[in-house]
Design an enzyme around this catalytic site. Structure first.
Site, short mmCIF file in Angstrom:
data_model
loop_
_atom_site.label_atom_id
_atom_site.label_comp_id
_atom_site.label_asym_id
_atom_site.label_seq_id
_atom_site.Cartn_x
_atom_site.Cartn_y
_atom_site.Cartn_z
N LYS A 104 13.53 -1.04 -12.48
CA LYS A 104 12.59 -1.82 -11.67
C LYS A 104 11.32 -2.14 -12.48
CE LYS A 104 9.65 -0.19 -8.84
NZ LYS A 104 8.96 0.59 -7.82
N ASP A 122 12.51 -3.47 -5.48
CA ASP A 122 11.87 -2.26 -4.96
C ASP A 122 12.31 -2.10 -3.51
OD1 ASP A 122 10.50 -4.11 -3.48
OD2 ASP A 122 8.52 -3.25 -3.86
#
Ligand code: SF4
Length: 197
Positions: A104, A122
């Site tokens: 991420k 996320d």
């Protein structure tokens, strides 16, 4: 979301990396309070690589998991100095070799700092995509990323990440999505099911 961009304050890729590492399990608002003093004390990746963990800890102690994050920040900066001549790499795969940088974070840095076609997933992106019906049955952030990037044109990957995050943060919130005032309701699977039931 007329202005869809990261809410983490930063002026260069190094500052963005610091802010994104700090933002794990911590609000952007809190990170933005912490970072000005941090950037002043450690203005470059080299200065951070020579820093002491206790000094870093002291500066970031009001965010979540300061002990782990202090270690990540120092180890990341050392790796960047040793293996990348003090400059953050642009590619997701290379960014992921840096301690403390998972998929991420790598996607966020690649997209925001280097304008790469990367779509970070996320908790907001994961939830909102599933609710709207942009993804189907995705069980992990990686599955969500793969489904989204296979459908969304490359040039929109970076902005789509911000659209979905901001929508999740301010409208399609985890516990109480504001469906009645949501501009996407007519396209949303979750809303369609809710109305039908
Ligand atoms: S209609 Fe509700 S569930 Fe669907 S995107 Fe909007 S806020 Fe989220």
């Amino acid at each position: 979301m007329p202005v869809a961009e990261t809410e983490l304050r930063h002026k260069d890729p190094y500052q963005l990396m610091v802010a994104v590492i700090l933002s794990a399990q911590c609000t952007d608002k809190r990170v933005n309070i912490i970072t000005p003093a941090f950037y002043e004390r450690f203005p470059t990746v080299e200065s951070l690589s020579e820093g002491k963990k206790e000094d870093v800890f002291e500066l970031i102690r009001t965010c979540s998991y300061p002990n782990n994050k202090a270690a990540h920040l120092i180890n990341a900066s050392r790796k960047i100095v040793q293996d990348f001549q003090g400059r953050l790499p642009h590619e997701v795969d290379q960014l992921m070799t840096i301690p403390g940088i998972g998929r991420k974070t790598a996607n966020v840095i690649a997209a925001v700092a280097f304008d790469q076609a990367a779509l970070a997933v996320d908790t907001h992106v994961f939830r909102v995509s599933a609710r709207i019906g942009l993804t189907e049955g995705a069980r992990t952030p990686l599955e969500t990323e793969r489904q989204l990037t296979s459908q969304i044109p490359k040039e929109l990957h970076s902005i789509a990440h911000h659209w979905l995050i901001l929508h999740g943060r301010y409208v399609c919130q985890a516990r109480k999505p504001k469906c009645v005032e949501c501009g996407l309701a007519e396209f949303c699977l979750y809303w369609e099911k809710k109305v039908k039931n």
